[in-house]
Design a protein around this motif. Structure first.
Motif, mmCIF file in Angstrom:
data_model
loop_
_atom_site.group_PDB
_atom_site.id
_atom_site.type_symbol
_atom_site.label_atom_id
_atom_site.label_comp_id
_atom_site.label_asym_id
_atom_site.label_seq_id
_atom_site.Cartn_x
_atom_site.Cartn_y
_atom_site.Cartn_z
ATOM 1 N N THR A 30 0.822 -1.199 0.000
ATOM 2 C CA THR A 30 0.000 0.000 0.000
ATOM 3 C C THR A 30 0.863 1.258 0.000
ATOM 4 O O THR A 30 1.937 1.299 0.597
ATOM 5 C CB THR A 30 -0.933 0.038 1.225
ATOM 6 N N ALA A 31 0.359 2.290 -0.686
ATOM 7 C CA ALA A 31 1.019 3.592 -0.719
ATOM 8 C C ALA A 31 -0.077 4.647 -0.848
ATOM 9 O O ALA A 31 -0.835 4.626 -1.823
ATOM 10 C CB ALA A 31 1.993 3.676 -1.893
ATOM 11 N N SER A 32 -0.179 5.538 0.113
ATOM 12 C CA SER A 32 -1.307 6.464 0.135
ATOM 13 C C SER A 32 -0.937 7.900 -0.201
ATOM 14 O O SER A 32 -1.822 8.735 -0.376
ATOM 15 C CB SER A 32 -1.997 6.433 1.507
ATOM 16 N N THR A 33 0.340 8.202 -0.301
ATOM 17 C CA THR A 33 0.772 9.554 -0.644
ATOM 18 C C THR A 33 1.761 9.482 -1.806
ATOM 19 O O THR A 33 2.361 8.422 -2.063
ATOM 20 C CB THR A 33 1.471 10.243 0.541
ATOM 21 N N PRO A 34 1.966 10.581 -2.522
ATOM 22 C CA PRO A 34 2.959 10.563 -3.603
ATOM 23 C C PRO A 34 4.339 10.107 -3.127
ATOM 24 O O PRO A 34 5.023 9.352 -3.835
ATOM 25 C CB PRO A 34 2.979 12.029 -4.067
ATOM 26 N N THR A 52 -4.724 2.174 -8.877
ATOM 27 C CA THR A 52 -4.569 3.548 -8.412
ATOM 28 C C THR A 52 -5.795 4.376 -8.748
ATOM 29 O O THR A 52 -6.551 4.048 -9.660
ATOM 30 C CB THR A 52 -3.311 4.188 -9.033
ATOM 31 N N ASP A 53 -5.992 5.445 -7.992
ATOM 32 C CA ASP A 53 -7.060 6.390 -8.299
ATOM 33 C C ASP A 53 -6.699 7.163 -9.556
ATOM 34 O O ASP A 53 -5.533 7.517 -9.761
ATOM 35 C CB ASP A 53 -7.239 7.400 -7.161
ATOM 36 N N LEU A 54 -7.683 7.447 -10.387
ATOM 37 C CA LEU A 54 -7.425 8.301 -11.536
ATOM 38 C C LEU A 54 -7.349 9.752 -11.088
ATOM 39 O O LEU A 54 -6.411 10.480 -11.421
ATOM 40 C CB LEU A 54 -8.512 8.121 -12.597
ATOM 41 N N VAL A 55 -8.327 10.184 -10.329
ATOM 42 C CA VAL A 55 -8.341 11.517 -9.742
ATOM 43 C C VAL A 55 -8.798 11.369 -8.302
ATOM 44 O O VAL A 55 -9.772 10.672 -8.027
ATOM 45 C CB VAL A 55 -9.304 12.465 -10.497
ATOM 46 N N TRP A 61 -3.098 14.467 -2.463
ATOM 47 C CA TRP A 61 -2.925 14.311 -3.905
ATOM 48 C C TRP A 61 -3.280 15.598 -4.634
ATOM 49 O O TRP A 61 -2.434 16.221 -5.267
ATOM 50 C CB TRP A 61 -3.813 13.186 -4.419
ATOM 51 N N ALA A 62 -4.555 15.971 -4.571
ATOM 52 C CA ALA A 62 -5.036 17.133 -5.322
ATOM 53 C C ALA A 62 -4.468 18.412 -4.701
ATOM 54 O O ALA A 62 -4.308 18.512 -3.491
ATOM 55 C CB ALA A 62 -6.561 17.162 -5.293
ATOM 56 N N PRO A 63 -4.151 19.431 -5.539
ATOM 57 C CA PRO A 63 -4.322 19.458 -6.993
ATOM 58 C C PRO A 63 -3.026 19.189 -7.762
ATOM 59 O O PRO A 63 -2.939 19.506 -8.942
ATOM 60 C CB PRO A 63 -4.776 20.903 -7.220
ATOM 61 N N CYS A 64 -2.017 18.622 -7.105
ATOM 62 C CA CYS A 64 -0.719 18.517 -7.770
ATOM 63 C C CYS A 64 -0.274 17.079 -8.012
ATOM 64 O O CYS A 64 0.915 16.817 -8.239
ATOM 65 C CB CYS A 64 0.341 19.266 -6.972
ATOM 66 N N PHE A 65 -1.214 16.126 -8.012
ATOM 67 C CA PHE A 65 -0.844 14.728 -8.246
ATOM 68 C C PHE A 65 -2.112 13.984 -8.627
ATOM 69 O O PHE A 65 -3.185 14.255 -8.083
ATOM 70 C CB PHE A 65 -0.241 14.125 -6.970
ATOM 71 N N ASP A 66 -2.007 13.055 -9.588
ATOM 72 C CA ASP A 66 -3.159 12.233 -9.963
ATOM 73 C C ASP A 66 -2.673 10.914 -10.524
ATOM 74 O O ASP A 66 -1.471 10.616 -10.506
ATOM 75 C CB ASP A 66 -4.081 12.970 -10.950
ATOM 76 N N GLY A 67 -3.613 10.117 -11.025
ATOM 77 C CA GLY A 67 -3.252 8.794 -11.512
ATOM 78 C C GLY A 67 -2.340 8.805 -12.713
ATOM 79 O O GLY A 67 -1.606 7.832 -12.955
#
Length: 239
Positions: A30-34, A52-55, A61-67
């Motif tokens: 598991t990995a929950s952060t960038p 992984t989540d797409l968005v 995550w938001a707004p500087c990281f996504d799937g």
């Protein structure tokens, strides 16, 4: 054979035990952060599939990281690892899905509302090499337009700066994007083709800079994502 899965999501810890049971024998990381995702991908363990989540609406995550950032990280390490994306099935994900379709870079799409048993089955199939058909598109994607030429990349820079809130007029747009005033003045010309091709402007109204600024706001999530992942981070934040 043991299935090795990386679950890259703010909700990873909640679903990991159940997925491990569904995929037995399995190793679920598991990995929950960038930061955790990068760390997981730097280990010696090779994954058979990534979920992984797409968005994500999570503030880590938001707004500087996504799937699509996850995709970039996975591809830097291993070009063949299949990715399965979990969607809210919201309008804000449409362009992310369109990019995945254009690139042929997803083994499957699942809805976050689906039973975990079904998600586990898609992961099992992805790990075994099965690639699902992605939804077709009836309009040109922003990814294809921005990636097609230097003019497309300039259009993306202009749109990204507006979406990031760094421009409110020609002068501030030119400064944010490091282009000339004459180029910034042509923002309508740069974005008109894709807006018209996608039927995203009322034909009865004149297409103005105000129309473009509104359009950029509607697509802000994807515009900033594209710029971030294609070497145009400079337009998104004040130096």
């Amino acid at each position: 054979m043991t299935t090795r899965v990386l679950v890259a999501s703010p909700l990873a810890a909640i679903v990991s035990d159940y997925l491990e049971q569904l995929l037995t024998p399995a190793v679920v990381v598991t990995a929950s952060t960038p930061l955790e995702i990068r760390a997981a991908l730097q280990t010696r363990l090779r994954f058979d599939a990534v979920l992984t989540d797409l968005v994500s609406n999570d503030t880590t995550w938001a707004p500087c990281f996504d799937g699509l950032d996850v995709l970039s990280l996975v591809r830097e390490r291993d070009g063949g690892t299949p990715l399965v994306y979990a969607l809210h099935n919201a309008r804000g994900e449409a362009e992310h899905v369109a990019e995945l379709t254009a690139r042929g870079e997803a083994a499957g799409l699942v809805l976050k509302s689906q039973p975990l048993a079904e998600i586990g089955q898609v992961l099992r199939e992805a790990a075994s090499g099965h690639v699902a058909d992605l939804p077709g598109r009836h309009v040109p994607s922003l990814y294809e337009y921005f990636s097609s030429s230097q003019r497309g990349a300039t259009a993306a820079r202009l749109a990204g700066a507006i979406a990031a809130g760094r421009a409110s007029d020609t002068a501030s747009l030119a400064a944010a994007t490091s282009v000339s005033l004459s180029t910034a003045e042509k923002v309508v010309g740069y974005l008109r083709p894709i807006m018209v091709a996608r039927d995203e402007h009322d034909d009865d109204l004149r297409l103005t800079s105000a129309s473009v600024y509104r359009w950029c706001g509607l697509h802000a999530g994807y515009l900033t994502s594209w710029c971030r992942r294609h070497g145009h981070e400079d337009v998104l934040a004040t130096p």
